[in-house]
Design a protein around this motif. Structure first.
Motif, mmCIF file in Angstrom:
data_model
loop_
_atom_site.group_PDB
_atom_site.id
_atom_site.type_symbol
_atom_site.label_atom_id
_atom_site.label_comp_id
_atom_site.label_asym_id
_atom_site.label_seq_id
_atom_site.Cartn_x
_atom_site.Cartn_y
_atom_site.Cartn_z
ATOM 1 N N HIS A 4 0.812 -1.231 0.000
ATOM 2 C CA HIS A 4 0.000 0.000 0.000
ATOM 3 C C HIS A 4 0.842 1.277 0.000
ATOM 4 N N GLY A 64 -7.665 1.244 -11.882
ATOM 5 C CA GLY A 64 -7.856 1.047 -10.438
ATOM 6 C C GLY A 64 -8.703 2.154 -9.828
ATOM 7 N N ALA A 65 -9.973 1.860 -9.543
ATOM 8 C CA ALA A 65 -10.860 2.866 -8.927
ATOM 9 C C ALA A 65 -10.655 2.828 -7.416
ATOM 10 N N LYS A 98 -8.208 6.028 -2.761
ATOM 11 C CA LYS A 98 -7.194 7.093 -2.866
ATOM 12 C C LYS A 98 -7.443 8.015 -4.048
ATOM 13 N N ASP A 154 -11.546 -1.454 -13.325
ATOM 14 C CA ASP A 154 -11.367 -2.015 -11.979
ATOM 15 C C ASP A 154 -11.997 -3.403 -11.922
ATOM 16 N N THR A 212 -13.270 -4.867 -9.316
ATOM 17 C CA THR A 212 -14.289 -5.032 -8.263
ATOM 18 C C THR A 212 -15.697 -4.938 -8.847
HETATM 19 P P1 TMP Z 1 -6.506 -0.282 -2.905
HETATM 20 O O1 TMP Z 1 -5.377 0.545 -3.420
HETATM 21 O O2 TMP Z 1 -7.322 0.426 -1.859
HETATM 22 O O3 TMP Z 1 -6.058 -1.653 -2.487
HETATM 23 O O4 TMP Z 1 -7.545 -0.481 -4.115
HETATM 24 C C1 TMP Z 1 -7.140 -1.125 -5.286
HETATM 25 C C2 TMP Z 1 -8.249 -1.027 -6.322
HETATM 26 O O5 TMP Z 1 -7.709 -1.420 -7.582
HETATM 27 C C3 TMP Z 1 -9.425 -1.956 -6.043
HETATM 28 O O6 TMP Z 1 -10.635 -1.294 -6.397
HETATM 29 C C4 TMP Z 1 -9.180 -3.139 -6.961
HETATM 30 C C5 TMP Z 1 -8.414 -2.528 -8.116
HETATM 31 N N1 TMP Z 1 -7.460 -3.441 -8.731
HETATM 32 C C6 TMP Z 1 -7.630 -3.784 -10.077
HETATM 33 O O7 TMP Z 1 -8.563 -3.316 -10.721
HETATM 34 N N2 TMP Z 1 -6.735 -4.659 -10.641
HETATM 35 C C7 TMP Z 1 -5.698 -5.196 -9.928
HETATM 36 O O8 TMP Z 1 -4.918 -5.985 -10.470
HETATM 37 C C8 TMP Z 1 -5.521 -4.812 -8.545
HETATM 38 C C9 TMP Z 1 -4.394 -5.366 -7.744
HETATM 39 C C10 TMP Z 1 -6.430 -3.935 -7.997
#
Ligand code: TMP
Ligand code: SAM
Ligand code: ZN
Length: 403
Positions: A243, A313-314, A317, A337, A339
């Motif tokens: 992180h 990546g949504a 942050k 993303d 998720t």
């Molecule tokens: P985080 O920084 O709070 O852990 O959130 C990461 C976000 O990025 C979460 O919504 C999932 C997304 N993500 C992807 O879309 N692809 C990936 O390979 C990874 C590791 C995370």
């Protein structure tokens, strides 16, 4: 007023009007969004860096909290390793018991459960708590606070370890948490928690670690002071790369354990860097404004050149980045993303559509803004074809770069 010691808090950075970082919006929703003023200050007394305004916990952590910890393979391994270490160490006595605050989908406790060790996750967000249960984890769907801890103690007896990852810094009501830990922890037990580290945030200008859920930005000095304030002692620290840079802190009851040399070393490092000084924090704020200006002008230039830019990546942050820098669907076409709970929705405040990861290559954009920079290795590893196809990554931590 400081949420730890009631001292005066001096503000050093204002990130403006911000939405709830995890409130991904249904495009059909016409309700007004919740906004608050995201600003950070430092306590003149105990040096704790904290938000100036507090968001009610129920608006952040609820049935539909969309963050699922197990979405990252690197994080799954990270917590499996930690669980293995606890099982071999603090939890190796007779009939041990561990409580995790904010167990989310059970990413850590599932390993503990599989080992047959007594455990309990305390998780207020119903959706992820349900997933944890389906992973064989015992969960109490509740906020951890003094009253919860007292009940757990009554039902299960004392805990050998109380653990929290990326959760303790989310909780402003630390007095109730420490009263709960005091009630629940056995005499020789430890409270272990890991959260984003102020030292990394300042060194990397990673201002996107600041958002509604991240109420505190911990340092060894401020955590040591907080522990002392509540009758505990900082007895170990460990720097972590996950992180974007975190520290794992171990607290024990004051005088119960000899602090490891790592504590004095990190405190000395912070002192040498002037991490607690207002001058350092004001310099950090200047750097934040520079990154904002650079990122905005880069994205405006790319738009003027007619280039396609997509974000990756949504993250929670990225709400801070998008809303502070004024990045909307006019500058970034969509965010991809993995998720499911975020897909088909709009990013909070900035209203950029969120699409599944498969949209990324369909066809590849010319530029990808890496919102999930903390997962860079994992993401760039699986998206190698993007660069092979001539695509370039845009990063903004520690400075704005295109590669
Ligand atoms: P985080 O920084 O709070 O852990 O959130 C990461 C976000 O990025 C979460 O919504 C999932 C997304 N993500 C992807 O879309 N692809 C990936 O390979 C990874 C590791 C995370
Ligand atoms: N521990 C996981 C990890 O590191 O991936 C989850 C981190 S997630 C960012 C924070 C979690 O803390 C959320 O699942 C949220 O519901 C939970 N949480 C927030 N306040 C809490 C409280 N007072 N007690 C227990 N959990 C809490
Ligand atoms: Zn204070």
């Amino acid at each position: 007023m400081c949420r730890v010691c009631a001292g005066p808090v001096e503000e050093f950075l204002d990130l403006g009007r911000q939405p709830l970082s995890d409130a991904f919006r249904d495009p059909a929703d016409r309700e007004p969004e919740f906004f608050f003023r995201l600003a950070v200050g430092r306590c003149a007394q105990c040096t704790m860096v904290q938000l100036v305004e507090e968001v009610p916990r129920e608006s952040m952590f609820h049935q539909d909290y969309p963050y699922h910890s197990s979405g990252s393979a690197v994080m799954r391994e990270h917590f499996q390793r930690l669980a293995g270490r606890l099982l071999a160490g603090e939890l190796s006595g007779p009939d041990p018991f561990v409580v995790e605050i904010g167990c989310n989908d059970g990413i850590m406790l599932r390993t503990i459960g599989q080992a047959g060790v007594r455990h309990l996750g305390v998780e207020p967000s119903g959706g992820v708590a349900e997933i944890a249960r389906s992973n064989g984890v015992s969960v109490r769907n509740d906020f951890f606070q003094e009253s919860t801890a007292v009940q757990i103690r009554r039902e299960h007896g004392p805990a050998d370890v109380i653990y929290a990852a990326n959760t303790f810094c989310h909780i402003p009501y630390v007095d109730s948490i420490f009263a709960g830990i005091d009630a629940l922890l056995g005499p020789g037990g430890v409270f272990v928690f890991e959260d984003p580290y102020l030292g990394d945030i300042v060194a990397k200008t990673s201002f996107d670690q600041i958002y509604d859920e991240h109420f505190f930005l911990f340092s060894a000095r401020s955590v040591a002071a907080m522990a002392r304030h509540f009758g505990f002692e900082l007895v170990d620290v460990e720097r972590l790369e996950v992180h974007g840079g975190e520290v794992r802190y171990t607290l024990a009851r004051a005088g119960a354990r000899t602090p490891s040399p790592a504590v004095a070393e990190l405190l000395a490092e912070e002192e040498a860097a002037g991490l607690a000084n207002m001058a350092t924090l004001r310099r950090f704020a200047d750097n934040v404004h520079r990154v904002r200006d650079d990122l905005r002008s880069l994205l405006e230039d790319l738009r003027a050149q007619g280039k396609r830019v997509v974000a990756y990546g949504a993250t929670a942050k990225s709400a801070t980045v998008a809303n502070f820098c004024g990045i909307g669907p006019d500058l970034v076409e969509f965010v991809c993303d993995t998720t499911p709970a975020k897909q088909g929705r709009l990013t909070p405040g900035s209203h950029i559509p969120v699409r599944p990861a498969s949209a990324f290559a369909d066809p590849y954009p010319q530029y990808a803004l890496l919102f999930a920079w903390n997962h860079a290795e994992e993401i760039m590893g699986k998206e190698q074809d993007f660069q092979a196809a001539g695509g370039q990554w845009i990063r903004y931590v520690p400075t704005v770069t295109v590669e």
